[in-house]
Design a protein around this motif. Sequence first.
Motif, PDB file in Angstrom:
ATOM      1  N   GLY A  84     -19.671  23.731  55.004  1.00  0.00           N
ATOM      2  CA  GLY A  84     -18.347  23.295  53.920  1.00  0.00           C
ATOM      3  C   GLY A  84     -18.015  21.742  54.322  1.00  0.00           C
ATOM      4  N   ARG A  85     -18.292  21.211  55.465  1.00  0.00           N
ATOM      5  CA  ARG A  85     -17.918  19.917  55.722  1.00  0.00           C
ATOM      6  C   ARG A  85     -18.754  18.922  55.285  1.00  0.00           C
ATOM      7  N   TYR A  86     -20.081  19.291  55.187  1.00  0.00           N
ATOM      8  CA  TYR A  86     -20.877  18.522  54.451  1.00  0.00           C
ATOM      9  C   TYR A  86     -20.694  18.278  52.896  1.00  0.00           C
ATOM     10  N   ALA A  87     -20.600  19.585  52.562  1.00  0.00           N
ATOM     11  CA  ALA A  87     -20.140  19.658  50.960  1.00  0.00           C
ATOM     12  C   ALA A  87     -19.096  19.015  50.583  1.00  0.00           C
ATOM     13  N   GLU A  88     -18.046  18.912  51.351  1.00  0.00           N
ATOM     14  CA  GLU A  88     -16.772  18.340  51.246  1.00  0.00           C
ATOM     15  C   GLU A  88     -16.912  17.062  51.221  1.00  0.00           C
ATOM     16  N   ARG A  89     -17.480  16.262  52.245  1.00  0.00           N
ATOM     17  CA  ARG A  89     -17.806  14.914  52.273  1.00  0.00           C
ATOM     18  C   ARG A  89     -18.503  14.467  50.922  1.00  0.00           C
ATOM     19  N   LEU A  90     -19.363  15.215  50.712  1.00  0.00           N
ATOM     20  CA  LEU A  90     -20.329  14.610  49.638  1.00  0.00           C
ATOM     21  C   LEU A  90     -19.574  14.723  48.317  1.00  0.00           C
ATOM     22  N   VAL A  91     -18.751  15.886  47.953  1.00  0.00           N
ATOM     23  CA  VAL A  91     -18.245  16.046  46.602  1.00  0.00           C
ATOM     24  C   VAL A  91     -17.208  14.785  46.632  1.00  0.00           C
ATOM     25  N   THR A  92     -16.090  14.707  47.771  1.00  0.00           N
ATOM     26  CA  THR A  92     -14.989  14.020  47.651  1.00  0.00           C
ATOM     27  C   THR A  92     -15.410  12.582  47.556  1.00  0.00           C
ATOM     28  N   HIS A  93     -16.231  12.043  48.305  1.00  0.00           N
ATOM     29  CA  HIS A  93     -16.723  10.731  48.274  1.00  0.00           C
ATOM     30  C   HIS A  93     -17.293  10.419  46.852  1.00  0.00           C
ATOM     31  N   ASP A  94     -18.386  11.297  46.472  1.00  0.00           N
ATOM     32  CA  ASP A  94     -19.083  10.959  45.259  1.00  0.00           C
ATOM     33  C   ASP A  94     -17.762  10.945  44.228  1.00  0.00           C
ATOM     34  N   ALA A  95     -17.107  11.716  44.116  1.00  0.00           N
ATOM     35  CA  ALA A  95     -16.004  11.863  43.053  1.00  0.00           C
ATOM     36  C   ALA A  95     -15.021  10.400  43.340  1.00  0.00           C
ATOM     37  N   THR A  96     -14.888  10.167  44.343  1.00  0.00           N
ATOM     38  CA  THR A  96     -13.921   8.806  44.733  1.00  0.00           C
ATOM     39  C   THR A  96     -14.668   7.788  44.171  1.00  0.00           C
ATOM     40  N   LEU A  97     -15.973   7.461  44.641  1.00  0.00           N
ATOM     41  CA  LEU A  97     -16.667   6.319  44.320  1.00  0.00           C
ATOM     42  C   LEU A  97     -16.844   6.395  42.565  1.00  0.00           C
ATOM     43  N   ALA A  98     -17.238   7.574  42.065  1.00  0.00           N
ATOM     44  CA  ALA A  98     -17.177   7.463  40.279  1.00  0.00           C
ATOM     45  C   ALA A  98     -15.875   7.187  39.698  1.00  0.00           C
ATOM     46  N   VAL A  99     -14.819   7.536  40.250  1.00  0.00           N
ATOM     47  CA  VAL A  99     -13.481   7.278  39.596  1.00  0.00           C
ATOM     48  C   VAL A  99     -13.204   5.681  39.812  1.00  0.00           C
ATOM     49  N   LEU A 100     -13.453   5.239  40.881  1.00  0.00           N
ATOM     50  CA  LEU A 100     -13.189   4.037  41.176  1.00  0.00           C
ATOM     51  C   LEU A 100     -14.249   2.995  40.261  1.00  0.00           C
ATOM     52  N   ALA A 101     -15.315   3.484  40.372  1.00  0.00           N
ATOM     53  CA  ALA A 101     -16.322   2.712  39.599  1.00  0.00           C
ATOM     54  C   ALA A 101     -15.866   2.642  37.840  1.00  0.00           C
ATOM     55  N   ALA A 102     -15.286   3.752  37.531  1.00  0.00           N
ATOM     56  CA  ALA A 102     -14.673   3.900  36.050  1.00  0.00           C
ATOM     57  C   ALA A 102     -13.534   2.912  35.945  1.00  0.00           C
ATOM     58  N   LEU A 103     -12.597   3.032  37.101  1.00  0.00           N
ATOM     59  CA  LEU A 103     -11.518   1.971  37.050  1.00  0.00           C
ATOM     60  C   LEU A 103     -11.978   0.691  37.161  1.00  0.00           C
ATOM     61  N   ARG A 104     -13.100   0.331  37.789  1.00  0.00           N
ATOM     62  CA  ARG A 104     -13.478  -1.053  37.679  1.00  0.00           C
ATOM     63  C   ARG A 104     -13.977  -1.464  36.350  1.00  0.00           C
ATOM     64  N   GLU A 105     -14.587  -0.508  35.781  1.00  0.00           N
ATOM     65  CA  GLU A 105     -14.984  -1.095  34.428  1.00  0.00           C
ATOM     66  C   GLU A 105     -13.992  -0.905  33.488  1.00  0.00           C
ATOM     67  N   ARG A 106     -13.000  -0.263  33.397  1.00  0.00           N
ATOM     68  CA  ARG A 106     -11.749  -0.093  32.592  1.00  0.00           C
ATOM     69  C   ARG A 106     -11.077  -1.400  32.700  1.00  0.00           C
ATOM     70  N   LEU A 107     -11.000  -1.881  34.208  1.00  0.00           N
ATOM     71  CA  LEU A 107     -10.198  -3.113  34.416  1.00  0.00           C
ATOM     72  C   LEU A 107     -10.595  -4.245  33.816  1.00  0.00           C
ATOM     73  N   PHE A 108     -12.071  -4.233  34.013  1.00  0.00           N
ATOM     74  CA  PHE A 108     -12.906  -5.514  33.483  1.00  0.00           C
ATOM     75  C   PHE A 108     -12.883  -5.425  32.159  1.00  0.00           C
ATOM     76  N   ARG A 109     -12.930  -4.299  31.343  1.00  0.00           N
ATOM     77  CA  ARG A 109     -12.819  -4.469  30.023  1.00  0.00           C
ATOM     78  C   ARG A 109     -11.505  -4.791  29.421  1.00  0.00           C
ATOM     79  N   GLY A 110     -10.420  -4.578  30.372  1.00  0.00           N
ATOM     80  CA  GLY A 110      -8.881  -4.873  30.076  1.00  0.00           C
ATOM     81  C   GLY A 110      -8.815  -6.551  30.176  1.00  0.00           C
ATOM     82  N   TRP A 111      -9.755  -7.131  30.842  1.00  0.00           N
ATOM     83  CA  TRP A 111      -9.745  -8.709  30.854  1.00  0.00           C
ATOM     84  C   TRP A 111     -10.618  -9.213  30.188  1.00  0.00           C
TER      85      TRP A 111
END
Length: 567
Positions: A84-111
């Motif tokens: 569970g610890r392995y799966a939790e780290r994998l899922v949470t960090h993957d989800a976080t990095l994906a969201v941050l990448a989407a926010l960067r794209e959205r912010l870049f498009r906003g500029w």
Amino acid sequence: MKPLRTQLVDSDVARVLALFARHGGRRLALGAFLATVVVLAGIALLGTSGWFITATALAGAGALFNVFVPSAAIRLLALGRTFGRYAERLVTHDATLAVLAALRERLFRGWAGPDAARALLRRPSRLLFRLTSDIDALESVYLRLLVPALAAGGAALLAGLVLGAIDWRLGAAVCAWLVVAGTGTAVVVARRARPAALRRARALERLRAGAIDLVAGQADLAMAGRLPAQCDQLYYRDLQLARADDALHRLETRAGWTYAAAGHVTVAGVLLAAGALARHGAVGAPGAALALLVALAALEPFAALRRGAIEAGRSWLAARRIAPRLRAQGVPCAQQLSAGAASGDALTLQDVTVQHSGRECAALRDASLRIAAGERVAVVGASGAGKSTLLALAAGELAPQSGTVRALPCTWLTQRTELFQDTLRDNLLLAAPQAGDERLWEALRAAGLEQDVRRFARGLDTPLGEGGLGLSGGQSRRLALARLLLRDAAFWLLDEPTEALDGATAADVLARLARHAAGRTVLVATHLRREAALADRLLVMRGGRLVADVRRGTNEFDAALSALRPD
């Protein structure tokens, strides 16, 4: 009622959280669920192990005891916690990095909207920090605040249920104590850390900006005698950063002591309660061991909130900085360029006024203009007359304060050649990402740069330095011309295309532009006679106004052309 500024900040944070949910909702929820399950499994493992060891010890004195069920449960909880610890780290960090990448794209498009290039040139380091440091700071909202908070809430609930099975008063008291002590400590730490976190974020940004200025402008600073002062300023910024770091470290240490003390109080209270219950026969030794170890483990998830509470101020500042640009995303502007112009027109302006920020006078006043498709037009006038502003409007890089602008899709050859620290090939592919080598060589041949590039040892793979370092001024301009030719656009915007070139190179560049401009609409901003001679129509600007519109073949055209600076 909250002050307006506080309401705006709260709405900014809520907007960022909504974007987190929109871009990674299910994965983020799954990660939080797995984190909670892992924490609960750890508490259950510790409590079950203590109960099992105690019960086994008593069984050794002659009591009957089934060891198979608890031992299997312990193995299951241990394996489940590990995977569970392995799966939790994998899922949470993957989800976080994906969201941050989407926010960067959205912010870049906003500029990428009107006036974006001007803002980038005014504050390049600040905008870079928004894309990097500020976006990275938002990961703490999920990884170090929301996930630990849910896990801690689950731990308090589990502890309350387990201890409540022994005695409901003990379960309710422990659950309430965990919530109050654990959450209260985190809230206090977040409030006290916020000023230091804000000071640290601002000091770090200023330190980085100052270091960039020092490296990029060290020659100018040395010549002006300002190098020691710049170094002293960097030392002062670094001292501010160190003081903020020290304050946050001290606060985190005190928070750790607080959680440790709360843990000792929890264990002592449960131990006394378990002793009292055992004296009255309400619980046996295995049950007391279970209660004690569950209480001991239940406060640990709350301690994980400590790091998130320390970084909460930084995350709050990042949300406040980024959310306004995200809020503007997708909101159409009434003065945006349309996808196309009126039928038969390449550019149409109607009563357009533009005023740059920080300027008292308008750069363009009540300008109305119509350029038909296929026309070659030169905008002439002194520096500051509004020529570049007109081109920026046509390119969509500037939004007018009033009036309407319609234009065909265009390609803009700016006054400054924009080259990047990359290979020649990749600098060309910016204009046509799918172009093959044959097309790239054809564009270089048309721009008069083919032979120079073939003499390079690595040809198209020749690396360029920052700003195109490694090419002469004429070669850089020809490379920009090749990029212009690669872009399949029917409307060209040329901003002083041969400025700072020698006469022979300028004449060759202009000849090539004229040859390849056949069938295209061309709008040239210039104060040079050799460039204006490309046009069949001259627009004379003065003080932000169009004062004359003359065509080739008239005396006025010849007079306006003769008034320009000679080659």
